[in-house]
Write a protein that holds these residues in place. Sequence first.
Motif, short mmCIF file in Angstrom:
data_model
loop_
_atom_site.label_atom_id
_atom_site.label_comp_id
_atom_site.label_asym_id
_atom_site.label_seq_id
_atom_site.Cartn_x
_atom_site.Cartn_y
_atom_site.Cartn_z
N PRO A 116 -5.79 8.61 -0.11
CA PRO A 116 -6.55 7.99 0.98
C PRO A 116 -8.00 8.45 1.03
O PRO A 116 -8.84 7.79 1.66
CB PRO A 116 -5.78 8.42 2.23
CG PRO A 116 -5.10 9.69 1.83
CD PRO A 116 -4.76 9.54 0.38
N ALA A 117 -8.31 9.56 0.37
CA ALA A 117 -9.68 10.08 0.30
C ALA A 117 -9.82 10.83 -1.01
O ALA A 117 -8.83 11.29 -1.59
CB ALA A 117 -9.96 11.02 1.48
N MET A 118 -11.08 10.95 -1.49
CA MET A 118 -11.27 11.65 -2.75
C MET A 118 -10.72 13.07 -2.70
O MET A 118 -10.15 13.55 -3.67
CB MET A 118 -12.76 11.67 -3.12
CG MET A 118 -13.27 10.36 -3.68
SD MET A 118 -12.54 9.94 -5.30
CE MET A 118 -13.30 11.17 -6.37
N ASP A 119 -10.89 13.74 -1.55
CA ASP A 119 -10.39 15.11 -1.43
C ASP A 119 -9.05 15.15 -0.69
O ASP A 119 -8.65 16.17 -0.15
CB ASP A 119 -11.41 15.99 -0.71
CG ASP A 119 -11.82 15.44 0.65
OD1 ASP A 119 -11.36 14.32 1.01
OD2 ASP A 119 -12.59 16.10 1.36
N GLY A 120 -8.35 14.00 -0.70
CA GLY A 120 -7.04 13.94 -0.05
C GLY A 120 -5.93 14.32 -0.99
O GLY A 120 -6.15 14.87 -2.08
N SER A 121 -4.71 14.02 -0.57
CA SER A 121 -3.53 14.34 -1.38
C SER A 121 -3.28 13.19 -2.36
O SER A 121 -3.05 12.05 -1.95
CB SER A 121 -2.33 14.51 -0.46
OG SER A 121 -1.15 14.75 -1.21
N TRP A 122 -3.31 13.50 -3.66
CA TRP A 122 -3.14 12.49 -4.68
C TRP A 122 -1.66 12.28 -4.98
O TRP A 122 -0.88 13.23 -5.02
CB TRP A 122 -3.89 12.88 -5.96
CG TRP A 122 -5.37 12.70 -5.79
CD1 TRP A 122 -6.26 13.63 -5.32
CD2 TRP A 122 -6.13 11.53 -6.06
NE1 TRP A 122 -7.52 13.10 -5.28
CE2 TRP A 122 -7.48 11.81 -5.74
CE3 TRP A 122 -5.81 10.27 -6.55
CZ2 TRP A 122 -8.51 10.88 -5.88
CZ3 TRP A 122 -6.83 9.33 -6.71
CH2 TRP A 122 -8.15 9.64 -6.36
N SER A 123 -1.31 11.02 -5.22
CA SER A 123 0.08 10.65 -5.48
C SER A 123 0.54 11.16 -6.84
O SER A 123 -0.25 11.64 -7.66
CB SER A 123 0.23 9.13 -5.42
OG SER A 123 -0.39 8.54 -6.56
N ALA A 124 1.83 10.99 -7.08
CA ALA A 124 2.37 11.26 -8.43
C ALA A 124 1.82 10.23 -9.40
O ALA A 124 1.37 9.14 -9.01
CB ALA A 124 3.89 11.19 -8.39
N LEU A 125 1.84 10.56 -10.67
CA LEU A 125 1.34 9.66 -11.72
C LEU A 125 2.31 8.50 -11.93
O LEU A 125 3.53 8.69 -11.94
CB LEU A 125 1.17 10.42 -13.03
CG LEU A 125 0.14 11.56 -13.01
CD1 LEU A 125 0.27 12.40 -14.28
CD2 LEU A 125 -1.26 11.01 -12.88
N ALA A 126 1.75 7.29 -12.10
CA ALA A 126 2.55 6.10 -12.38
C ALA A 126 1.97 5.41 -13.60
O ALA A 126 0.74 5.30 -13.75
CB ALA A 126 2.55 5.16 -11.18
N ASN A 127 2.82 4.94 -14.49
CA ASN A 127 2.35 4.28 -15.71
C ASN A 127 1.73 2.93 -15.41
O ASN A 127 2.14 2.22 -14.50
CB ASN A 127 3.51 4.08 -16.69
CG ASN A 127 4.05 5.38 -17.24
OD1 ASN A 127 3.42 6.43 -17.14
ND2 ASN A 127 5.22 5.32 -17.83
N PHE A 128 0.73 2.56 -16.22
CA PHE A 128 0.23 1.19 -16.23
C PHE A 128 0.06 0.75 -17.68
O PHE A 128 -0.11 1.58 -18.57
CB PHE A 128 -1.08 1.03 -15.45
CG PHE A 128 -2.28 1.70 -16.08
CD1 PHE A 128 -3.02 1.06 -17.07
CD2 PHE A 128 -2.68 2.97 -15.69
CE1 PHE A 128 -4.12 1.67 -17.65
CE2 PHE A 128 -3.78 3.59 -16.26
CZ PHE A 128 -4.51 2.93 -17.25
N GLY A 129 0.10 -0.57 -17.93
CA GLY A 129 -0.02 -1.07 -19.28
C GLY A 129 1.18 -0.69 -20.12
O GLY A 129 2.24 -0.31 -19.61
N ASP A 130 1.02 -0.80 -21.45
CA ASP A 130 2.13 -0.43 -22.33
C ASP A 130 1.99 1.03 -22.75
O ASP A 130 1.15 1.76 -22.23
CB ASP A 130 2.22 -1.38 -23.52
CG ASP A 130 1.04 -1.28 -24.48
OD1 ASP A 130 0.17 -0.40 -24.27
OD2 ASP A 130 0.97 -2.06 -25.44
N ASN A 131 2.83 1.45 -23.71
CA ASN A 131 2.86 2.88 -24.05
C ASN A 131 1.65 3.35 -24.85
O ASN A 131 1.52 4.54 -25.13
CB ASN A 131 4.17 3.24 -24.77
CG ASN A 131 4.33 2.50 -26.08
OD1 ASN A 131 3.48 1.70 -26.47
ND2 ASN A 131 5.43 2.75 -26.77
N THR A 132 0.75 2.43 -25.22
CA THR A 132 -0.52 2.84 -25.83
C THR A 132 -1.71 2.36 -25.01
O THR A 132 -2.84 2.38 -25.48
CB THR A 132 -0.65 2.27 -27.26
OG1 THR A 132 -0.74 0.84 -27.20
CG2 THR A 132 0.51 2.68 -28.14
#
Length: 554
Positions: free
Chosen positions: A318-334
């Motif tokens: 929600p903010a640059m210095d906020g709590s960042w979410s877990a990583l989620a994939n986008f696109g294909d595996n490359t």
Amino acid sequence: MTLHIRIFGLLWLTTALVFACGKRNETPDADTDSDSDTDADTDADSDTDSDSDTDSDSDTDGDSDTDADTDTDSDTDSDSDTDADTDTDSDTDSEGDEWVVFHNGGFWNDVDGNRIEAHGGGFIRVDDLWYWIGEDKSHNSGNFRAVNCYSSPDLVNWTFINAIITPQTHADLAASDRIIERPKVVYNESTDKYVMWLHWEGANYAAAEAGVFSCDTVCGDYTMEGHFRPNGNMSRDDTLFKDADGTAWFISSADENSDLVLYQLTDDYLDIEEQTMIIWTDEWREAPAVFHDGSNYFLLSSGCTGWNPNQGTSAWAPAMDGSWSALANFGDNTTFDSQPTYVIPFHGTKTTTYIYAGDRWQDPDLVSSKYIWLPIRQDGTTVNINYYETWRLNLRTGEWDANDGFIPQDGWSLVYVDSEETVDEDGRAVNAFDDSPSTKWHTEWQAGGPHAPLPHEIQIDLGGLFDITGFRYLPRQDADTNGLIANYAFYAGLSTDWGEPVATGTFPDSRDAQVVNFPTAIRARYIRLVATSEMNGGDWTCIAELDLLGESAN
């Protein structure tokens, strides 16, 4: 492929207004809502597939009625963008709106016909012009040559303005082992200066520093302010982001790339005000790129696999210095054979399109690296990016669509393949119709395994009726040559009782996409491509993409 009917019109070329080092009268048009200055990293992306020459190809179950009677008249055209400035299309629709067209997979040239050299780049809009600032790799080396600046009125027609940092800028840049990567520029209203942060390196990437430069104009000759380790931390892949309130943030990979650290810059943007947080520890992320959609902040990044591509991920806060979410994939595996460098926010009258700007490194060597730009789709806090070889952007409304003229592959399914490699690489047959040129169907080849002789074939159910006017074969796009098809036979029908081929012929020895047009449209639900010989005389077959020309018959 989310496709619409292609209506590209007249090609035109616009010569951008060039401001070499003269000052602007107006402040940069940035950072309202989400003018993200984002970036990416320099080591990841390539195409070295391990497609070895070890003779082994696989099981062939016999459906090989490939006598390929040679009576079928078909025209084969090379449909490649590789080495031309085909990225300079635009057209005007019935409402008078101007659309520009982006072509992925080939080299992009400037308006003078020279290749654009701005890798690992960042973007900034000033008045009515966009500026693209990035690394010059024309010398086919990772070592520093120059940081270049280009301008464009429309993100497609680019004019070279200046090499804004060169070895002559400062004595420290003249070292033979100097490496400069991922330059990003923002404008500071209080000092009336353009400020650049970048990744500063030396031999064996041991320096791991940030470099800071400034200039009175966006494409002028920059002055070095210094290079250092921020807050004593290693600093490698980086990005620079200016928020709507004028706060500037620097993000870089630290601790041998295991951590990603966020810093707030001083008011003049020339130094670190504070280390705000470690966004991730032991996640091994690089090539960060940030954008703000008005509600949330998004951070794209890649994994750490050198110059080779890997799975891209996104996170949000929600903010640059906020709590960042877990990583989620986008696109294909490359990440479609690319690595993030920036997210370009294009604000229109109806919508804002966020454009993923990436580098396709070493294709097949560093001087042949290319650019991959794709529109980002958002579903709440989820980032979705699909691959389009061709897509277009409305310069007034900000809307986009994908118009590559091929039948959508969404409903396609595999009926039969005689051989596919699944042990030593991902050579599955479904890769031939996944809309990604960086994946491929490859017949079985693993060392010591069985290998089947030619012919090889793939059969596909299109999921509905289509009037097919031709097909396009895209050979593998990496440096290997195994499996390049020479002689072929193509079938299409309402069932898998194939009968005679609708087209036969020989492809040229080229990596360019080859288009085969049929004399008349063929109504079909099923297609079959049979490779009867290989360019090198081997037993393999390989296809990066198989596309169809035509339209739905439903």
